[in-house]
Design an enzyme around this catalytic site. Sequence first.
Site, PDB file in Angstrom:
ATOM      1  N   ASP A   1       0.865  -1.246   0.136  1.00 13.36           N
ATOM      2  CA  ASP A   1       0.064   0.094   0.025  1.00 13.36           C
ATOM      3  C   ASP A   1       0.742   1.452  -0.103  1.00 13.36           C
ATOM      4  O   ASP A   1       1.541   1.513   0.725  1.00 13.36           O
ATOM      5  CB  ASP A   1      -0.767   0.139   1.095  1.00 13.36           C
TER       6      ASP A   1
ATOM      7  N   HIS B   1     -10.446   1.217   0.976  1.00 18.34           N
ATOM      8  CA  HIS B   1     -10.406   2.831   0.490  1.00 18.34           C
ATOM      9  C   HIS B   1     -10.563   3.165  -0.857  1.00 18.34           C
ATOM     10  O   HIS B   1     -10.198   4.250  -1.250  1.00 18.34           O
ATOM     11  CB  HIS B   1      -9.089   3.407   1.103  1.00 18.34           C
TER      12      HIS B   1
END
Length: 268
Positions: free
Chosen positions: A8, A68
Amino acid sequence: MKIMFCGDIVGRAGRDAVVKEVPRLRRELGLDFVVVNGENAAAGFGITAKICAELHEAGVDCITTGNHAWDQREIIPYIAQDKRLLRPVNFPPGTPGWGANLFQTPRGQKVVVINVMCRLFMDALDDPFRALDAELSKYGLGRGAQAILIDVHGEATSEKQSIGHFCDGRASAVLGSHSHVPTADGWVLPGGTAYQTDVGMCGDYDSVIGMKKEVAMQRFIRKMPGERLSPAEGEGTLCAAIVETDDKTGLARSIRPVRVGGRLAPAA
């Protein structure tokens, strides 16, 4: 084939690390394909079209996401146009975008990337095992695709490991994202699938999972709402895993960690 999966990206520190290091790593390590999870790239929450373009220009072939994915609303119409940007495949039918796609390297090798999200301590999406089974049934590893990489975005290590064993022998690699902390369990499973529970994040590790540590700590200490979390701004570390596959079978020969820059001990 050599495939690199970067964990990420968190904020500008993570973006800068990826943009700086990916071109050099592609060249020096002879990488054929690069995948990056970009779901925290826009100030820690989501991703934008501009950031996608920046990552593609730096040599990222595919961008995956997770819980997200939709934080930046502008990405909703964009994701339907860019097949190099994936969202978890087990979102309900009708969700914009793609959860998996077939890509081709400059040498003509076919690579499938599948993005899936776990359910323990996460949003209650559709069954990830059933979704993966459906996608893997479309491709024959070593025939329809020379490599298949799965980004498992999840919280629980038990669920990630279960998915790894479930896909063993049917995918080249099952690599975890979401926790932002690199695990030390990279290995090739008995059936030939490379596995790591989490490859870590690309971001500033002098932080709390990439966010400014003072604000994050106060949330635990005071147990009260406070200042909005924002990404730490120190030098970022690129954390990734490199999987080398057998060109004939598509199965993994090896998996190695990559850590470049920032505060963590280097590995490459």
